[in-house]
Motif scaffolding. Structure first.
Motif, short mmCIF file in Angstrom:
data_model
loop_
_atom_site.label_atom_id
_atom_site.label_comp_id
_atom_site.label_asym_id
_atom_site.label_seq_id
_atom_site.Cartn_x
_atom_site.Cartn_y
_atom_site.Cartn_z
N ARG A 28 0.74 -1.18 -0.11
CA ARG A 28 0.10 -0.06 0.07
C ARG A 28 0.74 1.08 -0.07
O ARG A 28 0.67 2.04 -0.98
N MET A 29 1.75 1.41 0.66
CA MET A 29 2.67 2.64 0.93
C MET A 29 3.53 2.77 -0.26
O MET A 29 3.61 3.91 -0.85
N VAL A 30 4.16 1.87 -0.89
CA VAL A 30 4.75 1.83 -2.19
C VAL A 30 3.98 2.40 -3.17
O VAL A 30 4.31 3.33 -4.22
N THR A 31 2.80 1.78 -3.35
CA THR A 31 1.70 2.26 -4.52
C THR A 31 1.08 3.43 -4.25
O THR A 31 0.65 4.10 -5.28
N ILE A 32 1.11 4.11 -3.06
CA ILE A 32 0.72 5.44 -2.89
C ILE A 32 1.41 6.33 -3.62
O ILE A 32 1.01 7.67 -4.52
N ASN A 33 2.73 5.93 -3.94
CA ASN A 33 3.92 7.00 -4.90
C ASN A 33 3.14 6.89 -6.30
O ASN A 33 3.25 8.11 -7.04
N GLU A 34 2.57 5.83 -6.71
CA GLU A 34 2.15 5.82 -8.02
C GLU A 34 0.60 6.50 -8.11
O GLU A 34 0.37 7.33 -9.29
N LEU A 35 -0.02 6.51 -7.02
CA LEU A 35 -1.19 7.47 -6.91
C LEU A 35 -0.84 8.92 -7.00
O LEU A 35 -1.49 9.79 -7.50
N MET A 36 0.24 9.17 -6.43
CA MET A 36 0.60 10.53 -6.45
C MET A 36 1.20 11.03 -8.00
O MET A 36 0.97 12.13 -8.24
N ILE A 37 1.89 10.11 -8.43
CA ILE A 37 2.20 10.35 -9.90
C ILE A 37 1.19 10.71 -10.78
O ILE A 37 1.01 11.58 -11.56
N VAL A 38 0.04 9.92 -10.78
CA VAL A 38 -1.14 9.93 -11.49
C VAL A 38 -2.11 11.05 -10.88
O VAL A 38 -2.60 11.98 -11.95
N THR A 39 -1.90 11.53 -9.72
CA THR A 39 -2.35 12.77 -9.29
C THR A 39 -1.99 13.91 -9.54
O THR A 39 -2.39 15.09 -9.94
N GLY A 40 -0.55 13.98 -9.78
CA GLY A 40 0.40 15.08 -10.63
C GLY A 40 -0.16 15.18 -11.76
O GLY A 40 -0.17 16.26 -12.38
N GLN A 41 -0.66 14.15 -12.55
CA GLN A 41 -0.82 14.13 -14.04
C GLN A 41 -2.11 14.75 -14.06
O GLN A 41 -2.57 15.67 -14.94
N PHE A 42 -2.91 14.43 -13.27
CA PHE A 42 -4.34 15.00 -13.34
C PHE A 42 -4.20 16.39 -12.90
O PHE A 42 -4.90 17.31 -13.60
N LEU A 43 -3.43 16.91 -12.00
CA LEU A 43 -3.35 18.08 -11.76
C LEU A 43 -2.80 18.95 -12.59
O LEU A 43 -3.04 20.34 -13.06
#
Length: 473
Positions: free
Chosen positions: A138-153
């Motif tokens: 879960r913790m490592v994949t939060i980084n991927e969530l932040m990557i796609v959140t950055g793309q969305f932003l």
């Protein structure tokens, strides 16, 4: 073992701060899609110089940034490497925002690429080494969530700035916004320690124990400390110099490195970044206006976030390999639909069908592939060469990304959209077979248990199901 509220607060704090690197990774790779629509006149872009501006962040930027990040992560520590990344993000964004010509823009994009590549190595590595085994996935994949959140932003910021700043120079604001999270990452990292495993391989075992106690219950920290200390001593006694020279000393390490490079390649061969970088351009080519294309591109970011959140949930309940295979099946199907869509007459229905097919690709990549590959790369390499090997694998990832991103516009021009996306469909069928044969199953094992398994068995041993009664993560 029950963790205290203080343990949980520490794990949340380190996840939020360190994954700002992932947020910047996402923003800086996604923002160019909208900026391209406006910077052409200011910078006198040609099709070739446009391709250079887009791909220079990836190669040489991110590709060599990955090698830099691997070396920095081993030499300066995971924390020190992320501080360097923050500085690269800050100065790269400033240079891009004020660039007067293609040469300066390309220089800024390369600098940003160094930050993106180094962060792509260091963020998942840091999280994997800091996380308790049951929370590692879960913790490592939060980084991927932040990557796609950055793309969305990036997509949302592009559309917002386009709506409120009626100025042909709006692209400078789009690129300059990235300075804000860069400063936040730089300041935040001063409040976090380095990885307990990095401390251990440098003989700083007291600091290693202290960091483990910050995020774990006392009994859990003691148990993990004992395992790390034994492995660190073994690694210090081995001939690491020989392992670093082409990994000739340890064939099992070399095999794992090849598998890691293969996983990095098939992640990028999904074609996800043709959507991330060229979605507005693709949509505009179907007859939609520039502003409408920017607004519709936001849906790409929304679907990416939804897919990543779903992927994080699935990782906690299912083994890695079946999820990967599901992902490549869906991506191949999405590209096939996309290829066929371009055969239809040019209508509004065709434009929205093309968007829907792109969203299918994004959903399956983000739910089943993107998140999982970054997780696997953070897990499979042995501790003594983890930063170095991660850097090599991510170098391969960004090199493939750059090659696809650079080749995509001329390939579409030469072959047409239907053959190009049909080719992506076939490539993803091949990736399915690679994952079936070589992707190891890592769920439920500590990093040290994985290393022991790789040492004593051929890597193919780990493609079988995770052992019964596995822990989460």
């Amino acid at each position: 073992m029950q963790r205290s509220p203080a343990n949980n607060r520490f794990l949340i704090k380190l996840t939020v701060i360190s994954t700002l690197g992932g947020l910047l990774f996402g923003y800086d790779t996604g923002v160019i899609s909208g900026a391209l629509l406006y910077m052409g006149e200011d910078l006198n872009l040609t099709p070739l110089s446009e391709a250079v501006v887009v791909s220079s962040l990836l190669f040489p930027g991110a590709a060599f940034g990955a090698l830099l990040g691997g070396k920095l992560a081993d030499a300066l520590g995971r924390k020190g490497s992320l501080l360097v990344c923050a500085g690269l993000f800050l100065f790269g964004a400033l240079i891009c925002a004020i660039a007067p010509n293609v040469v300066i823009m390309t220089t800024g994009r390369i600098l940003l690429g160094f930050g993106v590549g180094a962060a792509a190595v260091t963020c998942p590595l840091y999280l994997a080494e800091m996380a308790p085994v049951d929370r590692r996935g879960r913790m490592v994949t939060i980084n991927e969530l932040m990557i796609v959140t950055g793309q969305f932003l990036a997509f949302a910021m592009n559309a917002l700035l386009d709506a409120i700043i009626h100025d042909p120079h709006v692209w400078r604001w789009m690129l300059g916004v990235a300075t804000i999270p860069a400063v936040a990452l730089f300041v935040g990292m001063f409040f976090l320690p380095d990885s307990p495993r990095w401390y251990a391989v440098r003989g700083r075992l007291d600091q290693s124990r202290r960091v483990l106690e910050l995020g774990r219950a006392p009994e859990e920290a003691a148990e993990e400390y004992n395992i790390i200390a034994v492995h660190a001593q073994r690694d210090l006694n081995e001939d690491k110099g020989a392992a670093m020279r082409d990994l000739r000393a340890f064939p099992w390490m070399r095999r794992i490195l090849w598998i890691g490079c293969g996983l990095a390649t098939i992640q990028q061969a999904t074609g996800i970044n043709t959507v991330n970088y060229y979605a507005p351009t693709i949509l505009e080519s179907t007859g939609l206006g520039a502003s409408a294309s920017l607004v519709l591109t936001i849906t790409v970011g929304v679907v990416a976030i939804i897919g990543t959140v779903l992927g994080i949930v699935l990782i906690g309940h299912f083994n890695r390999r079946p999820l990967l295979l599901t992902g490549f099946t869906g991506v191949a199907a999405g590209h096939a639909v996309l290829a066929l869509s371009f055969l239809l007459p040019e209508t509004a229905f065709r434009s929205y069908l093309i968007l829907a097919a792109m969203l299918i690709v994004v959903f399956f990549v983000q739910t089943f592939i993107g998140t999982l590959v970054w997780l696997l790369l953070s897990e499979i390499f042995p501790m003594t060469i983890r930063g170095f090997a991660m850097g090599i694998a991510v170098f391969v990832l960004w090199t493939v990304n750059a090659a696809i991103s650079f080749a995509f516009p001329p390939l579409v021009a030469a072959l047409g959209a239907t053959p190009t996306f049909g080719l992506f469909a076939l490539i993803n069928v091949g990736s399915w077979f690679f994952a079936k044969k070589f992707a190891p199953e890592t769920r439920g094992r500590t990093l040290e248990e994985l290393e022991d398994d790789f040492r004593t068995h051929d890597a193919a041993h780990l493609v079988h199901e995770a052992p019964a009664g596995v822990r989460g993560g």
